[in-house]
Design an enzyme around this catalytic site. Sequence first.
Site, short mmCIF file in Angstrom:
data_model
loop_
_atom_site.label_atom_id
_atom_site.label_comp_id
_atom_site.label_asym_id
_atom_site.label_seq_id
_atom_site.Cartn_x
_atom_site.Cartn_y
_atom_site.Cartn_z
NE ARG A 92 -3.94 0.01 1.64
CZ ARG A 92 -5.47 0.30 1.74
NH1 ARG A 92 -5.53 1.76 0.88
NH2 ARG A 92 -6.38 -0.57 1.53
CD GLU A 121 -6.99 3.10 6.12
OE1 GLU A 121 -5.65 2.56 6.68
OE2 GLU A 121 -7.53 2.64 5.71
#
Length: 800
Positions: A326, A729
């Site tokens: 990621r 997030e």
Amino acid sequence: MTTHAPNLKAQKISGGVATDQRHDSAHKHVSGTAIYIDDMPEPASTLHGCLGLCTATHATIASMDLSAVRAAPGVVDVLTAKDVPGENDISPTGRHDEPVLADGKVQFHGQPIFCVIAETREQARRATRLAKVEYKELPFVTDIGELDPRKDKLVTPPLTLKRGDAAAAIKAAPRRLKGRMRIGGQEHFYLEGHIAMAIPGEDQDVTIYSSTQHPSEVQHMVSHALGVPSNAITVEIRRMGGGFGGKETQGNQFAALAAIAAKKHHRAVKIRPDRDDDMIATGKRHDFLVDYEVGFDDDGNILGVDFMFAARCGFSSDLSGPVTDRALFHCDNTYFWPAVHAQSAPLYTNTVSNTAFRGFGGPQGMVGAERVIDEVAFAVGKDPLEIRKQNFYGTSDRNVTPYHQTIEDNIIHRIVAELEVSADYARRRRAIDAFNANSRFIKRGLALTPVKFGISFTATHYNQAGALVHVYTDGSVHLNHGGTEMGQGLYVKVAQVVAEEFQIDLDQVKITATTTGKVPNTSATAASSGTDLNGMAAQNGARQIKDRLTDFAAEKYQVPRDQVLFLPNRVRIGNQEIAFADLVKQAYMARIQLSAAGFYKTPKIHWNRDKGQGRPFYYFAYGASCSEVSVDTLTGEYMVERTDILHDTGRSLNRAIDLGQIEGGFIQGMGWLTTEELWWDAKGRLGTHAPSTYKIPLASDRPKIFNVTLADWPEASEPTVHRSKAVGEPPFPLGMSVLHALSDAVASVADHKVCPRLDAPATPERVLMAIERLKGAAKAGAESANPAKKAYISQPGMQK
């Protein structure tokens, strides 16, 4: 929730979607009545466990004498690796590299090697200190700066993303540069530490109350450790006192040991580690070393980039593979790299295995991207914001990511443009330049940084959720789903979705604890997808029941289906209206099923890791923040004067909850990049293992002026739940604006001619060192530009 008599004439339900509702437990949080696991009444004769941690950093265990531990007051048992009846492994990815208890070899200082089970927690803690363990020391490494990311040991296979020929583009570019950035890790510092309580049942059964974001994983890990099927294990959690990713996998060990002891001794067992032990023995955010090379033209247009993201992963894989993946997925942030090559290096170190943390590697990738922007801006002598804007992704072209996903929902241009105006960026930039020109010691800095965050688990199979919806004969609703509540407001949002679907007041929907006994095979509450997945699953369950009620009403009252309308707390059937509860009661008498298992899987997404191509994200969330700081150039101390944020949540389900998430995410991101520093000593011991040595932001550290606004015009481009967007997030990287404002202030001491290359966390010490470095560079530049002055200064006896 307190129930009330529904208003059968209301024009709108109370507490539906897109209304500001308090967190369902807010009043309990502030009054101290919210029940966490340690608040639950303990069953009679409950035992307590405490982990025994090793004192070597990398070693084989030559001998382990636990006789004094076993003889200590109150001690019932001491578990070691040989006491694990099933598999001595809690590796979440199935790599079998993370033991419940170390067996013969330890790989980081503080690794659990035994577990004391005693009558009281105090007795268990005291007994652990009586162990006599001898080690045969082995070489160790804790700092990834000592490693070669292309040659040294990795904990999981690396990933490479590429599009175009980056090396050729950089080589052909009119200008190019390279550098390295260090990005620190972060301790989760949840208010409630890890805890597990296991209650044995008959046969193989055990019920576990675990502070976990992933009940199904705890269920599976405990079943493996016990050597029993998953159906024997029930895991339940009503709420956590914070998680931030630290309770996605790290709760497995405590739950497994509690369950092993509970089944062995036929008594409930609770394990709640001391904060120091919690910080020493559990994983953190990965810190990275980012090597970058960039080619660009004289206007600051970036033509090619090459990244190496090397991460300190610790002794086992844990979630380091997907975390470092990621990081690469976000090494572009909001920018189009015409040619790009990016590689990860999940490096083995003799430290605790790092794990999930809010953003899951994405923020580290973005910080690397923003460093490249800063380097180019300083090289061509432009405001970094100008370089940011001219390198943004396009909307119809220049819109393919390094992983070959086409961006179809880009709104960053408008987000940044609106924030520029509302934050008064241009005027304040001029004012700060004037201030710095007339201020000898205090320098101010300003920065505006963007965010593009991909939403979905990159492991495609995790993008699914289940829910259980019951409608009772009085019209009240029982809701259960696989998402966990860690303070983020997931429960109330999903309840709002169900209330909206049935058109009943929110207080008619009962929120119940997450349990593997009701909804199986759930994904972790992570990847910002808690509401997206569980909200859609709950909506699906509610719609199944609603469809049955509609069919029943149409048949019973002999009207077409389209003449059955759900209105606030009532149902219109043809030309009459009856209370929702009355229709439900009638349906029950007619033997209509009033329960449903809802399900949802995210469409369109796919990912081929071997090729480094696919569509890993369903959509993107966007935002931007503008921060201003003041820095004392004599000490490196600083203050955040003001922050303005504009963030995209689509059609917000609950603006009050979303604003809280954005504010909290920004402060946590700011802390990561400024005050929070993890430090290991020369013996491999974590020195920052308590509140006394690890500095999270205080309330007094927040910006003096703090303006947070939700963009009121965008909506999710895909059919998400009510076209809302994730908000867990994406706000976290907004804290980057503080790091770059500090960089801007530091750069002013050298007239913005040298890139400060300010690493994170930008502690006052690091800021001061950067200031002194730039002062030295400015002085050297002035001397080289003025040979006469240089000669004068260098003459003996004339230094004064």
